[in-house]
Enzyme design. Structure first.
Site, PDB file in Angstrom:
ATOM      1  N   ARG A 275       0.429  14.124  13.137  1.00  0.00           N
ATOM      2  CA  ARG A 275       1.389  13.782  12.072  1.00  0.00           C
ATOM      3  C   ARG A 275       1.708  15.065  11.308  1.00  0.00           C
ATOM      4  O   ARG A 275       1.068  15.381  10.318  1.00  0.00           O
ATOM      5  CB  ARG A 275       0.831  12.678  11.186  1.00  0.00           C
ATOM      6  N   PRO A 276       2.695  15.791  11.789  1.00  0.00           N
ATOM      7  CA  PRO A 276       3.004  17.074  11.177  1.00  0.00           C
ATOM      8  C   PRO A 276       3.531  16.926   9.754  1.00  0.00           C
ATOM      9  O   PRO A 276       3.986  15.840   9.368  1.00  0.00           O
ATOM     10  CB  PRO A 276       4.099  17.642  12.090  1.00  0.00           C
ATOM     11  N   ILE A 277       3.428  18.011   8.984  1.00  0.00           N
ATOM     12  CA  ILE A 277       3.947  17.988   7.611  1.00  0.00           C
ATOM     13  C   ILE A 277       4.958  19.110   7.403  1.00  0.00           C
ATOM     14  O   ILE A 277       5.208  19.521   6.279  1.00  0.00           O
ATOM     15  CB  ILE A 277       2.802  18.065   6.567  1.00  0.00           C
ATOM     16  N   ASP A 278       5.526  19.605   8.531  1.00  0.00           N
ATOM     17  CA  ASP A 278       6.466  20.728   8.427  1.00  0.00           C
ATOM     18  C   ASP A 278       7.655  20.414   7.517  1.00  0.00           C
ATOM     19  O   ASP A 278       8.116  21.285   6.761  1.00  0.00           O
ATOM     20  CB  ASP A 278       6.952  21.141   9.826  1.00  0.00           C
ATOM     21  N   LEU A 279       8.141  19.179   7.550  1.00  0.00           N
ATOM     22  CA  LEU A 279       9.308  18.829   6.721  1.00  0.00           C
ATOM     23  C   LEU A 279       8.936  18.858   5.240  1.00  0.00           C
ATOM     24  O   LEU A 279       9.716  19.313   4.398  1.00  0.00           O
ATOM     25  CB  LEU A 279       9.857  17.450   7.102  1.00  0.00           C
TER      26      LEU A 279
ATOM     27  N   ILE B 293       9.351   6.114  16.314  1.00  0.00           N
ATOM     28  CA  ILE B 293       8.920   6.845  15.113  1.00  0.00           C
ATOM     29  C   ILE B 293       7.685   7.712  15.392  1.00  0.00           C
ATOM     30  O   ILE B 293       7.676   8.898  15.093  1.00  0.00           O
ATOM     31  CB  ILE B 293       8.613   5.871  13.947  1.00  0.00           C
TER      32      ILE B 293
ATOM     33  N   LYS C 167       0.843  -1.205   0.000  1.00  0.00           N
ATOM     34  CA  LYS C 167       0.000   0.000   0.000  1.00  0.00           C
ATOM     35  C   LYS C 167       0.876   1.253   0.000  1.00  0.00           C
ATOM     36  O   LYS C 167       0.624   2.201  -0.735  1.00  0.00           O
ATOM     37  CB  LYS C 167      -0.897  -0.001   1.241  1.00  0.00           C
ATOM     38  N   ASN C 168       1.913   1.230   0.827  1.00  0.00           N
ATOM     39  CA  ASN C 168       2.739   2.436   0.965  1.00  0.00           C
ATOM     40  C   ASN C 168       3.582   2.715  -0.271  1.00  0.00           C
ATOM     41  O   ASN C 168       4.166   3.801  -0.395  1.00  0.00           O
ATOM     42  CB  ASN C 168       3.633   2.331   2.207  1.00  0.00           C
TER      43      ASN C 168
ATOM     44  N   CYS D 179      -4.209  11.517  13.015  1.00  0.00           N
ATOM     45  CA  CYS D 179      -4.738  10.171  12.822  1.00  0.00           C
ATOM     46  C   CYS D 179      -4.500   9.388  14.091  1.00  0.00           C
ATOM     47  O   CYS D 179      -4.040   9.927  15.083  1.00  0.00           O
ATOM     48  CB  CYS D 179      -4.076   9.492  11.634  1.00  0.00           C
TER      49      CYS D 179
HETATM   50  C1  UD1 Z   1       5.031   6.400   6.230  1.00  0.00           C
HETATM   51  C2  UD1 Z   1       4.121   5.209   6.099  1.00  0.00           C
HETATM   52  C3  UD1 Z   1       3.723   4.677   7.456  1.00  0.00           C
HETATM   53  C4  UD1 Z   1       4.968   4.387   8.288  1.00  0.00           C
HETATM   54  C5  UD1 Z   1       5.873   5.610   8.320  1.00  0.00           C
HETATM   55  C6  UD1 Z   1       7.202   5.340   9.002  1.00  0.00           C
HETATM   56  C7  UD1 Z   1       2.951   5.683   4.029  1.00  0.00           C
HETATM   57  C8  UD1 Z   1       1.659   5.982   3.379  1.00  0.00           C
HETATM   58  N1  UD1 Z   1       2.930   5.615   5.371  1.00  0.00           N
HETATM   59  O1  UD1 Z   1       4.274   7.423   6.899  1.00  0.00           O
HETATM   60  O2  UD1 Z   1       2.974   3.475   7.286  1.00  0.00           O
HETATM   61  O3  UD1 Z   1       4.573   4.066   9.609  1.00  0.00           O
HETATM   62  O4  UD1 Z   1       6.179   6.041   6.979  1.00  0.00           O
HETATM   63  O5  UD1 Z   1       7.882   4.297   8.391  1.00  0.00           O
HETATM   64  O6  UD1 Z   1       3.955   5.456   3.376  1.00  0.00           O
HETATM   65  N2  UD1 Z   1       7.406  13.988  10.755  1.00  0.00           N
HETATM   66  C9  UD1 Z   1       7.519  15.303  11.113  1.00  0.00           C
HETATM   67  N3  UD1 Z   1       7.306  16.258  10.153  1.00  0.00           N
HETATM   68  C10 UD1 Z   1       7.024  15.931   8.865  1.00  0.00           C
HETATM   69  C11 UD1 Z   1       6.907  14.571   8.506  1.00  0.00           C
HETATM   70  C12 UD1 Z   1       7.097  13.609   9.478  1.00  0.00           C
HETATM   71  O7  UD1 Z   1       7.788  15.635  12.269  1.00  0.00           O
HETATM   72  O8  UD1 Z   1       6.854  16.837   8.040  1.00  0.00           O
HETATM   73  C13 UD1 Z   1       7.590  12.944  11.793  1.00  0.00           C
HETATM   74  C14 UD1 Z   1       6.305  12.149  12.039  1.00  0.00           C
HETATM   75  O9  UD1 Z   1       5.462  12.808  12.956  1.00  0.00           O
HETATM   76  C15 UD1 Z   1       6.834  10.847  12.589  1.00  0.00           C
HETATM   77  C16 UD1 Z   1       8.153  10.684  11.806  1.00  0.00           C
HETATM   78  O10 UD1 Z   1       8.497  11.976  11.300  1.00  0.00           O
HETATM   79  O11 UD1 Z   1       7.121  10.991  13.954  1.00  0.00           O
HETATM   80  C17 UD1 Z   1       8.078   9.692  10.661  1.00  0.00           C
HETATM   81  O12 UD1 Z   1       7.099  10.091   9.748  1.00  0.00           O
HETATM   82  P1  UD1 Z   1       7.189   9.770   8.191  1.00  0.00           P
HETATM   83  O13 UD1 Z   1       8.421   8.968   7.889  1.00  0.00           O
HETATM   84  O14 UD1 Z   1       6.979  11.021   7.450  1.00  0.00           O
HETATM   85  O15 UD1 Z   1       5.927   8.818   8.007  1.00  0.00           O
HETATM   86  P2  UD1 Z   1       4.812   8.924   6.901  1.00  0.00           P
HETATM   87  O16 UD1 Z   1       5.415   9.233   5.592  1.00  0.00           O
HETATM   88  O17 UD1 Z   1       3.705   9.770   7.406  1.00  0.00           O
END
Ligand code: UD1
Length: 366
Positions: A132-136, A339, A33-34, A127
């Site tokens: 689940r921030p998107i700042d990065l 994570i 799925k991912n 969720c």
């Molecule tokens: C993806 C997977 C998910 C998996 C995760 C970690 C998909 C659809 N989902 O989620 O199943 O559990 O990877 O392997 O592929 N973070 C920030 N800022 C950001 C982005 C992330 O602080 O802008 C933090 C998140 O809160 C979390 C960590 O980074 O603590 C990892 O997140 P990330 O690797 O981005 O996971 P997803 O891509 O959301």
């Protein structure tokens, strides 16, 4: 005769499991799925049809297809194959209800911005894994030249001149951020370098798909990825990788029920972070080409210290099924979730079933 009787189906609100029998059998593991979700988003960038094979039948892939249709793409599904055809790309927004259907819809941001030069989408929201921030994602896309206004839960994005390559250093190897950068960078002007990129197999699969469509990405699967922008992408046929998390879940089911399960179509390399944990628990795991056989004889042993980490560490997505397995082990297991902040919600449900689990912040003792 089925080993475990499962009554109900995915569309129903309840599943009833008549357990207590070892799970034995053989099956082919579905596509990831991912991987499928970012690859479907990447199809936006292609100027010719793309056929993506091995797409799992899940509500998230359906939601991705609905987003593509809304944006003006032709989407046809035949079994596990989805063909995305560019038709009449006029829209650059995603309605809030579609955005909220799946948190990973944020991966459309890079692709829509690169294709349309603008994007209007709502924040994906939190969720069950906590905030689940998107700042990065946003900081990186800004570095590539996307102007982003955050307006009451909406993101208004516009490319000022052209998306232009940049050196982007991620403070954490975020999977989604790495994917969004790739999607925005493949048709940007010049070179992009991603330092501390996510190394997950799903990121590599996206890069393979994009390269098959004419992109120039090197280093996917390593910490530094280099992208040289190309003018446009053509179509291709691509089969997404097998789902390593689904495979790990079946492995846990075999371990829990003292069964023997053969999983076909798995990647030995992708499974290597989880296999030692099952062996520590007392299971025998044999890999032979693309097949994995797991069997458990005797009592389950505890797992000393399962620390979730970015790939090639132990995957956070496999933490819950392995914890379920450890609840019936003869001894104390320890988990450290590195994570996601809030990824022990299943512990409360396992406790209702009689498990002995204590959680404190990132640590769970079972
Ligand atoms: C993806 C997977 C998910 C998996 C995760 C970690 C998909 C659809 N989902 O989620 O199943 O559990 O990877 O392997 O592929 N973070 C920030 N800022 C950001 C982005 C992330 O602080 O802008 C933090 C998140 O809160 C979390 C960590 O980074 O603590 C990892 O997140 P990330 O690797 O981005 O996971 P997803 O891509 O959301």
């Amino acid at each position: 005769m089925p080993c475990v009787l499962l009554r109900g189906c995915m569309q129903m609100s309840r599943l009833i499991v008549d357990g207590g029998i070892p799970l034995c059998g053989e099956l082919k593991v579905q596509g990831s799925k991912n991987s499928a979700l970012p690859v479907l988003a990447a199809a936006i960038l292609c100027n010719a049809p793309c056929t993506i094979h091995n797409c799992p039948a899940l509500s998230d892939t359906d939601a991705s297809c609905r987003i593509l249709s809304y944006l003006g793409y032709g989407v046809e599904r035949h079994g596990a194959s989805i063909t995305v055809t560019p038709r009449d790309f006029k829209r650059y927004d995603i309605p809030e209800d579609l955005m909220r259907e799946m948190r990973s819809s944020i991966v459309f941001l890079g692709a829509i911005s690169a294709k349309a030069g603008r994007a209007h989408i709502s924040f994906p929201g939190g969720c069950e894994l906590g905030p689940r921030p998107i700042d990065l994602h946003l900081a990186a896309l800004r570095q590539l030249g996307l102007a982003i206004e955050e307006d009451h839960g909406w993101l208004n994005c516009r490319v000022i001149n052209r998306l232009t390559g940049a050196n982007i250093a991620l403070s954490f190897p975020s999977v989604g951020a790495t994917e969004n950068i790739l999607l925005a960078a493949v048709t940007a002007q010049g070179e992009t370098m991603i330092v501390n990129a996510a190394r997950e197999p799903e990121v590599v699969d996206l890069a393979v798909f994009l390269n098959e469509c004419g992109a120039k990405i090197i280093g996917a699967g390593e910490s530094v990825i280099r992208v040289t922008g190309v003018k446009e992408l053509h179509g291709c046929e691509h089969a997404v990788i097998p789902d390593r998390i689904v495979a790990a879940t079946y492995m846990a089911a075999a371990g829990i029920t003292a069964g023997e399960v053969k999983l076909n179509g798995v990647s030995a390399m992708h499974m290597s972070p989880v296999i030692p944990v099952f062996e520590e628990a007392g299971c025998t795991v044999l890999m032979d080409g693309g097949s994995l056989v797991i069997r458990r004889h005797g009592l389950l042993r505890p797992v000393k210290n399962v620390r979730t980490m970015p790939y090639p560490g132990f995957p956070t997505d496999a933490q819950a099924p392995v914890m379920a397995m450890s609840t019936i082990a003869a001894g104390t297991s320890v988990f450290v979730e590195n994570i996601f902040e809030n990824r022990y919600k299943h512990a409360a449900e396992l406790i209702r079933l009689g498990a002995k689990i204590k959680t404190e912040g990132r640590v769970a003792v079972v």
